[in-house]
Write a protein that holds these residues in place. Structure first.
Motif, mmCIF file in Angstrom:
data_model
loop_
_atom_site.group_PDB
_atom_site.id
_atom_site.type_symbol
_atom_site.label_atom_id
_atom_site.label_comp_id
_atom_site.label_asym_id
_atom_site.label_seq_id
_atom_site.Cartn_x
_atom_site.Cartn_y
_atom_site.Cartn_z
ATOM 1 N N SER A 20 0.872 -1.181 0.000
ATOM 2 C CA SER A 20 0.000 0.000 0.000
ATOM 3 C C SER A 20 0.904 1.224 0.000
ATOM 4 C CB SER A 20 -0.929 0.005 1.216
ATOM 5 O OG SER A 20 -0.178 0.123 2.392
ATOM 6 N N PRO A 26 -5.317 2.784 -2.864
ATOM 7 C CA PRO A 26 -5.169 1.513 -3.566
ATOM 8 C C PRO A 26 -4.108 0.630 -2.918
ATOM 9 C CG PRO A 26 -5.171 3.351 -5.107
ATOM 10 C CD PRO A 26 -5.083 3.928 -3.727
ATOM 11 N N CYS A 27 -4.372 -0.683 -2.920
ATOM 12 C CA CYS A 27 -3.447 -1.627 -2.300
ATOM 13 C C CYS A 27 -3.772 -3.031 -2.786
ATOM 14 C CB CYS A 27 -3.538 -1.555 -0.780
ATOM 15 S SG CYS A 27 -5.196 -1.823 -0.121
ATOM 16 N N CYS A 30 1.118 -8.754 -2.970
ATOM 17 C CA CYS A 30 2.243 -8.633 -3.893
ATOM 18 C C CYS A 30 3.119 -9.869 -3.826
ATOM 19 C CB CYS A 30 3.056 -7.386 -3.589
ATOM 20 S SG CYS A 30 3.865 -7.387 -1.992
ATOM 21 N N MET A 63 -3.030 -4.937 -7.608
ATOM 22 C CA MET A 63 -3.798 -3.813 -7.095
ATOM 23 C C MET A 63 -5.284 -4.124 -7.265
ATOM 24 S SD MET A 63 -2.461 -1.013 -5.843
ATOM 25 C CE MET A 63 -0.980 -0.753 -6.770
ATOM 26 N N LYS A 79 -9.187 -3.187 -11.554
ATOM 27 C CA LYS A 79 -8.026 -3.838 -10.945
ATOM 28 C C LYS A 79 -6.870 -3.819 -11.951
ATOM 29 C CE LYS A 79 -10.988 -6.890 -8.241
ATOM 30 N NZ LYS A 79 -12.185 -6.116 -8.434
ATOM 31 N N ASP A 82 0.737 -3.936 -11.020
ATOM 32 C CA ASP A 82 1.847 -2.984 -11.096
ATOM 33 C C ASP A 82 3.132 -3.790 -10.947
ATOM 34 O OD1 ASP A 82 3.277 -0.525 -11.044
ATOM 35 O OD2 ASP A 82 3.300 -0.603 -8.855
#
Length: 144
Positions: A20, A26-27, A30, A63, A79, A82
């Motif tokens: 985040s 947004p988060c 990962c 994301m 969505k 990244d």
């Protein structure tokens, strides 16, 4: 599917694998890819924070949420994924160097700083080497 042995895949919790940009916004989960400079040691007892052995070189953030001020995770309408890869880290891996500073991206700047000071990097003590790494890194940052 990609040929990575399952013992080389480590699942970690939210602290390490949830990104985040701050307390709200947004988060999402990962993943991080690490290069092992000493694969002959095997995965048993491997510690990813061992900078002499591992380097994170790539990550993906899925994301998919918006964290509200109350801490709730709401699904994002759009969505995305990244991704990010470190140029200096890839150079370190491909050139087999012990750190980013000794790659051909930064080391020529360090050598020039040493030359201007009438010194050779290989002759410097650890504190002076550290100072030269700072000079090289900062010089590259301001001209890149």
């Amino acid at each position: 599917v990609v040929g990575v042995p399952s013992e080389r895949i480590v699942r970690m919790g939210e602290k390490d694998n949830f990104w985040s940009s701050g307390p709200t916004g947004p988060c999402g989960p990962c993943t991080e890819l690490y290069y092992d400079f000493k694969p002959e040691l095997g995965p048993e007892g491997a510690y990813l924070e061992d900078d002499d052995r591992f380097i994170e070189f790539y990550n993906l953030v899925f994301m998919q949420y918006n964290r509200t001020a109350s801490g709730e995770l709401e699904p994002l309408e759009a969505k995305c994924v990244d991704t990010g890869m470190g140029l200096e880290r890839m150079a370190q891996i491909l050139q087999g160097k012990p750190n980013n500073y000794e790659t051909d991206l930064i080391f020529p700047l360090i050598e020039k700083a040493c030359s201007l000071a009438g010194k050779r990097y290989s002759d410097l003590d650890e504190r002076s080497r550290q100072a030269c790494k700072v000079i090289g890194d900062h010089t590259r940052a301001v001209v890149y």
